[in-house]
Design a protein around this motif. Structure first.
Motif, PDB file in Angstrom:
ATOM      1  N   THR A 117       0.837  -1.200   0.000  1.00 44.73           N
ATOM      2  CA  THR A 117       0.000   0.000   0.000  1.00 44.73           C
ATOM      3  C   THR A 117       0.871   1.249   0.000  1.00 44.73           C
ATOM      4  N   GLY A 118       1.894   1.258   0.851  1.00 48.47           N
ATOM      5  CA  GLY A 118       2.770   2.420   0.947  1.00 48.47           C
ATOM      6  C   GLY A 118       3.525   2.683  -0.348  1.00 48.47           C
ATOM      7  N   LEU A 119       4.078   1.614  -0.932  1.00 49.69           N
ATOM      8  CA  LEU A 119       4.859   1.778  -2.161  1.00 49.69           C
ATOM      9  C   LEU A 119       3.986   2.249  -3.311  1.00 49.69           C
ATOM     10  N   SER A 120       2.769   1.701  -3.411  1.00 48.77           N
ATOM     11  CA  SER A 120       1.863   2.119  -4.480  1.00 48.77           C
ATOM     12  C   SER A 120       1.660   3.621  -4.414  1.00 48.77           C
ATOM     13  N   LEU A 121       1.360   4.107  -3.213  1.00 47.20           N
ATOM     14  CA  LEU A 121       1.115   5.537  -3.065  1.00 47.20           C
ATOM     15  C   LEU A 121       2.385   6.341  -3.340  1.00 47.20           C
ATOM     16  N   LEU A 122       3.504   5.836  -2.829  1.00 51.14           N
ATOM     17  CA  LEU A 122       4.775   6.531  -3.032  1.00 51.14           C
ATOM     18  C   LEU A 122       5.068   6.711  -4.514  1.00 51.14           C
ATOM     19  N   ILE A 123       4.922   5.626  -5.283  1.00 48.65           N
ATOM     20  CA  ILE A 123       5.195   5.678  -6.713  1.00 48.65           C
ATOM     21  C   ILE A 123       4.174   6.568  -7.422  1.00 48.65           C
ATOM     22  N   PHE A 124       2.914   6.441  -6.999  1.00 47.95           N
ATOM     23  CA  PHE A 124       1.840   7.248  -7.594  1.00 47.95           C
ATOM     24  C   PHE A 124       2.109   8.736  -7.374  1.00 47.95           C
ATOM     25  N   PHE A 125       2.474   9.104  -6.155  1.00 49.37           N
ATOM     26  CA  PHE A 125       2.734  10.521  -5.856  1.00 49.37           C
ATOM     27  C   PHE A 125       3.930  11.030  -6.647  1.00 49.37           C
ATOM     28  N   ARG A 126       4.936  10.189  -6.776  1.00 57.75           N
ATOM     29  CA  ARG A 126       6.115  10.619  -7.501  1.00 57.75           C
ATOM     30  C   ARG A 126       5.798  10.842  -8.980  1.00 57.75           C
ATOM     31  N   GLU A 127       5.035   9.887  -9.545  1.00 61.24           N
ATOM     32  CA  GLU A 127       4.734  10.000 -10.978  1.00 61.24           C
ATOM     33  C   GLU A 127       3.781  11.146 -11.273  1.00 61.24           C
ATOM     34  N   MET A 207       4.056   1.817   9.111  1.00 60.93           N
ATOM     35  CA  MET A 207       4.728   1.315   7.919  1.00 60.93           C
ATOM     36  C   MET A 207       4.359   2.092   6.663  1.00 60.93           C
ATOM     37  N   ILE A 208       3.070   2.399   6.481  1.00 58.63           N
ATOM     38  CA  ILE A 208       2.667   3.189   5.315  1.00 58.63           C
ATOM     39  C   ILE A 208       3.238   4.596   5.447  1.00 58.63           C
ATOM     40  N   THR A 209       3.111   5.154   6.655  1.00 61.39           N
ATOM     41  CA  THR A 209       3.585   6.523   6.882  1.00 61.39           C
ATOM     42  C   THR A 209       5.062   6.663   6.560  1.00 61.39           C
ATOM     43  N   LEU A 210       5.845   5.679   6.987  1.00 59.35           N
ATOM     44  CA  LEU A 210       7.283   5.721   6.787  1.00 59.35           C
ATOM     45  C   LEU A 210       7.626   5.906   5.309  1.00 59.35           C
ATOM     46  N   LEU A 211       6.782   5.345   4.434  1.00 62.14           N
ATOM     47  CA  LEU A 211       7.070   5.408   3.003  1.00 62.14           C
ATOM     48  C   LEU A 211       6.563   6.694   2.351  1.00 62.14           C
ATOM     49  N   VAL A 212       5.451   7.256   2.850  1.00 67.29           N
ATOM     50  CA  VAL A 212       4.888   8.410   2.142  1.00 67.29           C
ATOM     51  C   VAL A 212       5.164   9.735   2.853  1.00 67.29           C
ATOM     52  N   THR A 213       5.873   9.692   3.967  1.00 66.80           N
ATOM     53  CA  THR A 213       6.059  10.919   4.723  1.00 66.80           C
ATOM     54  C   THR A 213       7.164  11.784   4.125  1.00 66.80           C
ATOM     55  N   GLY A 214       7.014  13.082   4.325  1.00 70.72           N
ATOM     56  CA  GLY A 214       8.061  14.010   3.908  1.00 70.72           C
ATOM     57  C   GLY A 214       8.856  14.428   5.117  1.00 70.72           C
ATOM     58  N   THR A 215       8.835  15.705   5.428  1.00 70.80           N
ATOM     59  CA  THR A 215       9.593  16.174   6.590  1.00 70.80           C
ATOM     60  C   THR A 215       8.706  16.345   7.818  1.00 70.80           C
ATOM     61  N   ASP A 216       7.387  16.408   7.615  1.00 72.41           N
ATOM     62  CA  ASP A 216       6.478  16.567   8.761  1.00 72.41           C
ATOM     63  C   ASP A 216       6.167  15.213   9.359  1.00 72.41           C
ATOM     64  N   ASN A 217       6.984  14.792  10.322  1.00 72.58           N
ATOM     65  CA  ASN A 217       6.847  13.430  10.831  1.00 72.58           C
ATOM     66  C   ASN A 217       5.778  13.294  11.901  1.00 72.58           C
ATOM     67  N   THR A 218       5.133  12.127  11.893  1.00 72.33           N
ATOM     68  CA  THR A 218       4.179  11.831  12.962  1.00 72.33           C
ATOM     69  C   THR A 218       4.929  11.186  14.124  1.00 72.33           C
TER      70      THR A 218
END
Lengths: 266, 285
Positions: A117-127, A207-218
């Motif tokens: 789930t995390g990687l899908s979103l990560l790749i989607f956001f990047r593209e 786990m999902i957060t770790l992949l899609v987070t930027g600098t604003d960490n939870t």
């Protein structure tokens, strides 16, 4: 269920106790040691102090992380409840292949390993050129908890049955009126329960957060970063506070989700 | 069923349908599709080359590292599933036999850890493991062992222990639910016919709780194989798992297309395990 002999009962209780020691025992270590001084990486058992909490209060990064966690949690919960209600209303509005596909798709982010789930979103956001930020984290969390709120609302709608809504429509209510005066009041308790659970899940999501987070960490990400750096006394203080909050959240959730009589009658 | 009378031209049903198909399509299907597609791209001078090829998958099958690690990880997760069932079954059984307030409290105690922060639980368990960790020092101190056990050193053993503790509640719940579904009349009949408690358990209760055991195993396996936080935290230098390798493709190794291909393989395994689990569950019901 069965009539248990005394020996069986003792053996079962013993096994159960072992499991609970394994589940809860380790948590006691950071809690207890958070109230003592730590020097040279060793807990000074004869020096009780609150220095860990003082160090925590001075850690500006933590406060920001707490704020971010709350923003993400409330936004994701709010969005998931609204979208979940809309999706559930549509799903219960008839039967079709498209509806079944939608039903199945909504559960995917919850059922798949979080890394996918995390990687899908990560790749989607990047593209799509969306930079990683709090917004991407909120999106990830919303999708993750949506499955849960959607599921709960569908179950409630199905148990309501069609007659109430048909009656309302027959009496000349518009869909908006039916929604406002019939459906939402009946959903209220379900929405509150699903909301609390969604918030709890979002609060903890790592786990999902770790992949899609930027600098604003939870908070979990902040904790993860602190733990990887090594041992610091303020981690124990933070762990203690977070565990305390979790237990409070659990008690609230139980009170809300279980009808009051089941607790009283026992 | 709902809004049956909304045949007069109203925006509402269309709005509902729009959101219901739009949101999952845009935020679930599309990301998944781009993720699957990425597995067929490759990296060239630090940039993604969008020419589709099977290169990543060929690398997975031909490189000497990946298949052994995947096999080892699968075995590890299978062992975790077996251990959680072994320890979880008695708890579920006791839970199913309790009544009233006691049952309520025990169930709550099983559920509370599920809502506790995953990362905090790993941290807490890590603080007692390790060659010089609290567990070893405690065992030395009470004289049960005279040398620190290597069982608790940060390697795959530690990952096994940590995952087992973390995932036990996920094994207890499905087993408990399957025990709950066993009709009382069957147990009464067995007792009336003169079977001892042990015989009733072996011939009635245990076989009828098999679907719960299978779904517990599926649950735990799937959760364990997708986890990369636990091996990263307690695995030390040698505790490499498949999830950790995937995660490193997005960090140190920085090869997203290869990471996507590895995750696709992970996804296929997860789906296969769930399907086998479903099959077994229905065979036993």
């Amino acid at each position: 269920m069965m009539h248990l002999s005394r020996v069986a009962l003792v053996a079962l209780s013993f096994a159960t106790m072992l499991v609970f020691i394994a589940l809860y025992g380790p948590l006691l270590i950071p809690i207890i040691s958070s109230f003592f001084n730590i020097a040279h990486g060793e807990v000074q058992w004869h020096e009780p102090s609150l220095s860990a909490y003082q160090a925590l209060a001075q850690n500006a990064g933590i406060l920001t992380a707490v704020r971010n966690t709350l923003i993400v949690g409330f936004s994701a919960t709010f969005l998931a409840l609204i979208i979940g209600t809309l999706l559930a209303l549509h799903y219960c509005g008839g039967t079709s292949l498209a509806r079944d596909l939608m039903h199945f798709t909504v559960f995917l982010p919850f059922l798949m390993p979080p890394i996918i789930t995390g990687l899908s979103l990560l790749i989607f956001f990047r593209e799509t050129g969306i930079p990683r930020s709090m917004l991407t984290v909120i999106t990830g969390h919303t999708l993750f908890v949506l499955a849960l709120s959607y599921r709960t609302i569908v179950t409630r709608l199905q148990s309501l049955g069609p007659s109430l809504i048909e009656a309302s429509t027959d009496l000349g209510a518009s869909p908006g009126q039916t929604l406002r005066f019939i459906i939402l009041p009946n959903l209220a308790s379900t929405l509150v329960g699903a909301g609390v659970l969604s918030f709890a899940l979002s609060f903890d999501e790592t786990m999902i957060t770790l992949l899609v987070t930027g600098t604003d960490n939870t908070l979990p990400i902040r904790l993860w970063a602190m733990m990887r750096l090594g041992f610091a006394p303020d981690i124990n203080a933070l762990v203690t506070i977070v565990l305390g909050l979790t237990v409070i959240l659990c008690v609230v959730a139980v009170r809300l989700l279980l009808p009051a009589q089941t607790i009283q009658s026992e | 069923m709902l809004f049956i009378g909304a045949s007069r031209k109203s925006l509402w049903p269309r709005l509902l349908a729009g959101v219901s198909y739009g949101v999952p399509l845009l935020f679930i299907v599309l990301p998944l599709a781009s993720f699957l597609a990425y597995g067929f791209f490759h990296l060239e001078n630090g940039n993604v080359n969008y020419t589709p090829s099977l290169g990543n998958y060929i690398r997975f099958f031909t490189d000497a590292i990946f298949i052994p690690v995947l096999w080892q990880t699968s075995l590890l997760c299978f062992a975790v599933a077996a251990l959680t069932i072994l320890f979880g079954y008695p708890v579920a059984f006791l839970l199913a036999n309790l009544k009233g307030r006691r049952r309520h409290i025990l169930l709550l105690l099983v559920l509370v850890p599920l809502l506790m922060s995953y990362i905090i639980k790993i941290y807490a368990i890590r603080s007692i493991l390790g060659g010089n960790g609290l567990l070893n020092r405690f065992l030395l101190w009470i004289g049960l062992i005279d040398q620190p056990l290597t069982l608790f050193v940060f390697n795959l053993n530690a990952v096994l222990l940590t995952l087992t503790v973390l995932l036990i509640p996920f094994a207890i719940l499905p087993i408990f639910l399957s025990l709950e579904r066993i009709p009382r009349s069957l147990i009464d009949a067995s007792t009336d016919l003169g079977a001892s408690g042990m015989q009733t358990f072996r011939h009635i209760v245990l076989p009828l709780s098999l679907p719960g055991i299978v779904s517990a195993a599926t649950f735990v396996f799937v959760l364990a194989i997708g986890d990369f936080l636990t091996p990263q935290m307690v695995g030390g230098q040698s505790g490499f798992t498949f999830g950790r390798i995937i995660y490193s493709q997005f960090g140190t190794a920085f090869n997203w297309p290869f990471g996507a291909a590895l995750s696709t393989i992970l996804g296929i395994i997860v789906i296969a395990v769930i399907m086998v689990g479903n099959r077994l569950e229905h065979r036993h019901t």
